[in-house]
Write an enzyme that holds these catalytic residues in place. Structure first.
Site, PDB file in Angstrom:
ATOM      1  CG  ASN A  13     -57.795  15.817  17.295  1.00  0.00           C
ATOM      2  OD1 ASN A  13     -58.922  15.187  17.838  1.00  0.00           O
ATOM      3  ND2 ASN A  13     -56.736  16.429  18.120  1.00  0.00           N
ATOM      4  CG  HIS A  65     -57.358  12.367  21.855  1.00  0.00           C
ATOM      5  ND1 HIS A  65     -58.178  12.310  21.053  1.00  0.00           N
ATOM      6  CD2 HIS A  65     -57.078  13.546  21.935  1.00  0.00           C
ATOM      7  CE1 HIS A  65     -58.462  13.285  20.414  1.00  0.00           C
ATOM      8  NE2 HIS A  65     -57.729  14.101  20.790  1.00  0.00           N
ATOM      9  CB  CYS A 112     -60.101  14.884  23.273  1.00  0.00           C
ATOM     10  SG  CYS A 112     -59.711  16.481  21.893  1.00  0.00           S
TER      11      CYS A 112
HETATM   12  O1  UT7 Z   1     -57.203  16.728  20.693  1.00  0.00           O
HETATM   13  C1  UT7 Z   1     -57.071  17.879  21.640  1.00  0.00           C
HETATM   14  C2  UT7 Z   1     -55.714  17.895  22.088  1.00  0.00           C
HETATM   15  N1  UT7 Z   1     -54.782  18.613  21.346  1.00  0.00           N
HETATM   16  C3  UT7 Z   1     -53.752  18.190  20.939  1.00  0.00           C
HETATM   17  O2  UT7 Z   1     -53.174  17.212  21.509  1.00  0.00           O
HETATM   18  C4  UT7 Z   1     -52.645  18.931  20.070  1.00  0.00           C
HETATM   19  C5  UT7 Z   1     -51.375  19.029  20.492  1.00  0.00           C
HETATM   20  N2  UT7 Z   1     -50.399  19.709  19.538  1.00  0.00           N
HETATM   21  C6  UT7 Z   1     -50.082  19.368  18.526  1.00  0.00           C
HETATM   22  O3  UT7 Z   1     -50.312  18.384  17.901  1.00  0.00           O
HETATM   23  C7  UT7 Z   1     -49.007  20.406  17.827  1.00  0.00           C
HETATM   24  O4  UT7 Z   1     -48.616  21.278  18.708  1.00  0.00           O
HETATM   25  C8  UT7 Z   1     -49.471  20.828  16.379  1.00  0.00           C
HETATM   26  C9  UT7 Z   1     -49.898  19.884  15.319  1.00  0.00           C
HETATM   27  C10 UT7 Z   1     -50.883  21.697  16.900  1.00  0.00           C
HETATM   28  C11 UT7 Z   1     -48.411  21.961  15.889  1.00  0.00           C
HETATM   29  O5  UT7 Z   1     -47.264  21.256  15.915  1.00  0.00           O
HETATM   30  P1  UT7 Z   1     -45.997  21.772  16.265  1.00  0.00           P
HETATM   31  O6  UT7 Z   1     -44.703  20.869  15.914  1.00  0.00           O
HETATM   32  O7  UT7 Z   1     -46.046  21.967  17.809  1.00  0.00           O
HETATM   33  O8  UT7 Z   1     -45.805  22.941  15.690  1.00  0.00           O
HETATM   34  P2  UT7 Z   1     -45.384  24.577  16.392  1.00  0.00           P
HETATM   35  O9  UT7 Z   1     -46.688  25.070  16.813  1.00  0.00           O
HETATM   36  O10 UT7 Z   1     -44.234  24.407  17.298  1.00  0.00           O
HETATM   37  O11 UT7 Z   1     -44.931  25.212  15.049  1.00  0.00           O
HETATM   38  C12 UT7 Z   1     -43.550  25.025  14.283  1.00  0.00           C
HETATM   39  C13 UT7 Z   1     -43.620  25.707  13.162  1.00  0.00           C
HETATM   40  C14 UT7 Z   1     -43.952  27.281  13.168  1.00  0.00           C
HETATM   41  O12 UT7 Z   1     -42.951  28.148  12.438  1.00  0.00           O
HETATM   42  P3  UT7 Z   1     -41.740  28.792  12.890  1.00  0.00           P
HETATM   43  O13 UT7 Z   1     -42.371  29.710  13.823  1.00  0.00           O
HETATM   44  O14 UT7 Z   1     -40.984  27.672  13.612  1.00  0.00           O
HETATM   45  O15 UT7 Z   1     -41.285  29.438  11.700  1.00  0.00           O
HETATM   46  C15 UT7 Z   1     -45.292  27.369  12.673  1.00  0.00           C
HETATM   47  O16 UT7 Z   1     -45.829  28.639  12.163  1.00  0.00           O
HETATM   48  O17 UT7 Z   1     -44.477  25.148  12.110  1.00  0.00           O
HETATM   49  C16 UT7 Z   1     -45.349  26.250  11.651  1.00  0.00           C
HETATM   50  N3  UT7 Z   1     -46.626  25.668  11.260  1.00  0.00           N
HETATM   51  C17 UT7 Z   1     -46.962  25.351  10.004  1.00  0.00           C
HETATM   52  N4  UT7 Z   1     -46.077  25.056   8.975  1.00  0.00           N
HETATM   53  C18 UT7 Z   1     -46.941  24.470   7.696  1.00  0.00           C
HETATM   54  C19 UT7 Z   1     -47.831  25.680  12.134  1.00  0.00           C
HETATM   55  N5  UT7 Z   1     -48.808  24.934  11.527  1.00  0.00           N
HETATM   56  C20 UT7 Z   1     -48.249  24.686  10.222  1.00  0.00           C
HETATM   57  C21 UT7 Z   1     -48.791  24.115   9.139  1.00  0.00           C
HETATM   58  N6  UT7 Z   1     -48.130  23.832   7.869  1.00  0.00           N
HETATM   59  N7  UT7 Z   1     -50.319  23.489   9.236  1.00  0.00           N
END
Ligand code: UT7
Length: 319
Positions: A275, A244, A119
């Site tokens: 993204n 980004h 990225c």
């Molecule tokens: O471009 C390359 C660089 N990449 C990035 O910069 C990505 C950076 N990271 C992010 O943008 C975020 O970490 C994500 C968007 C990937 C994930 O968001 P988050 O707020 O960090 O979610 P999380 O992984 O902490 O998950 C929170 C909860 C989990 O459930 P529990 O364990 O709290 O019950 C996940 O299972 O959200 C759940 N979850 C979802 N729920 C509904 C994860 N993905 C989804 C989804 N829909 N798509």
């Protein structure tokens, strides 16, 4: 002592873009994985994204974005003597995409190669184009960020399938009377290779989203001041901020911590583009230009960050 060419100045002459026709909404994704429009909107800030069709390849999308940028710059393909394609989704290990893109654009035997800095790839490549022109190694460069991430994501994995998308953005860089592209600040954190990884050509992308989020909102965020300082500016001098497009919450987190002016224009292209990795920054700039939110001479600060881990950014003057 060998002969060298006298130092030149480089500036961006125009941007261009290519967006695949197919729009994919959050509701459509929710028919395949356990997610919702509400979750994606609040946690990531994406409403919809573009998916390339089979005929929309890394090479074809790069050609379309490149042609758009060349047209806007009033530059013929035959004038391009350096073509850099930033991509981490090239379909083949060999050859790289850039020579084919150059050929299809009618460039006559330019230097042509791909850059894989994920990225951050567009900012790395813009730096290289600027350096090549400053050193006299090129006169007219075309820098293209392009990705077809939908070939490399697991469409049943809700943590990545809702984020990544396809598209291409391009910039024409040429000689100028004054330097229009500031010094690049770039770096890497190679101790975290597994944070975003495609292990081999027959495997799909895996991401530790939380780790990348933390890195982006701490270490990467701290680089923004350095990028600005490298051009002899303060954040108050910046007219447009183009980070980004990874997650709207990362953008908001950066803004809260950084001392930009209240009227700074901030790229939020992720809402409609998703993204698109190396394509995200030039696509976001193209959107701002189309919307009349950017004016020639505006000071733009970019920062790309992603797999590697890698980051890079610079200030440039809007063409
Ligand atoms: O471009 C390359 C660089 N990449 C990035 O910069 C990505 C950076 N990271 C992010 O943008 C975020 O970490 C994500 C968007 C990937 C994930 O968001 P988050 O707020 O960090 O979610 P999380 O992984 O902490 O998950 C929170 C909860 C989990 O459930 P529990 O364990 O709290 O019950 C996940 O299972 O959200 C759940 N979850 C979802 N729920 C509904 C994860 N993905 C989804 C989804 N829909 N798509």
């Amino acid at each position: 002592m060998l002969q060298t060419t006298p130092p030149q100045h480089a500036a961006i002459e125009a941007f261009g873009a290519y967006r695949p026709a197919r729009v994919v909404t959050n509701d459509e994704l929710a028919t395949r994985v356990d997610t919702s429009d509400e979750w994606i909107t609040t946690r990531v800030g994406i409403k919809e994204r573009r998916y390339a069709a089979a005929h929309e390849t890394v090479v074809s999308m790069a050609v379309e974005a490149g042609r758009d940028a060349l047209g806007k710059a009033g530059v013929a393909g035959g004038e391009v003597d350096l073509l850099i394609v930033a991509t981490c989704t090239a379909p083949s290990q060999l050859p790289s995409a850039a020579p084919q893109v150059a050929h299809l654009l009618g460039a006559s035997a330019p230097g042509a190669y791909d850059v894989n800095a994920a990225c951050a790839g567009f900012c790395y490549s813009l730096a290289q184009a600027s350096h090549a022109i400053q050193a006299g190694a090129a006169q007219k460069a075309l820098v293209i960020g392009v990705e077809k991430l939908t070939d490399w994501i697991d469409h049943d994995d809700r943590t990545t399938s809702i984020i990544f998308a396809d598209g291409a953005g391009a910039a024409v860089v040429g000689r100028s009377g004054a330097q229009g592209i500031g010094p690049t600040v770039w770096g890497s954190a190679g101790d975290r290779p597994e944070a975003i990884i495609i292990r081999s050509r027959d495997q799909l992308l895996e991401m530790d989203g939380r780790a990348v989020f933390r890195w982006a909102t701490t270490e990467v965020r701290a680089e923004v001041d350095r990028i600005c300082g490298a051009s002899g500016l303060s954040l108050r001098d910046i007219d447009i901020f183009v980070p980004h497009q990874a997650n709207m919450r990362i953008i908001d987190n950066m803004l809260r911590a950084l001392d930009f002016r209240d009227d700074v224009v901030v790229a939020r292209d992720i809402a409609l583009a998703g993204n698109t990795s190396a394509a995200s920054i030039p696509l976001a700039i193209d959107t701002l230009l189309d919307a009349g939110q950017a004016t020639s001479g505006d000071k733009v600060l970019t920062i790309g960050f992603g797999a590697g881990l890698t980051f890079a950014g610079q200030v440039f003057e809007m063409p």
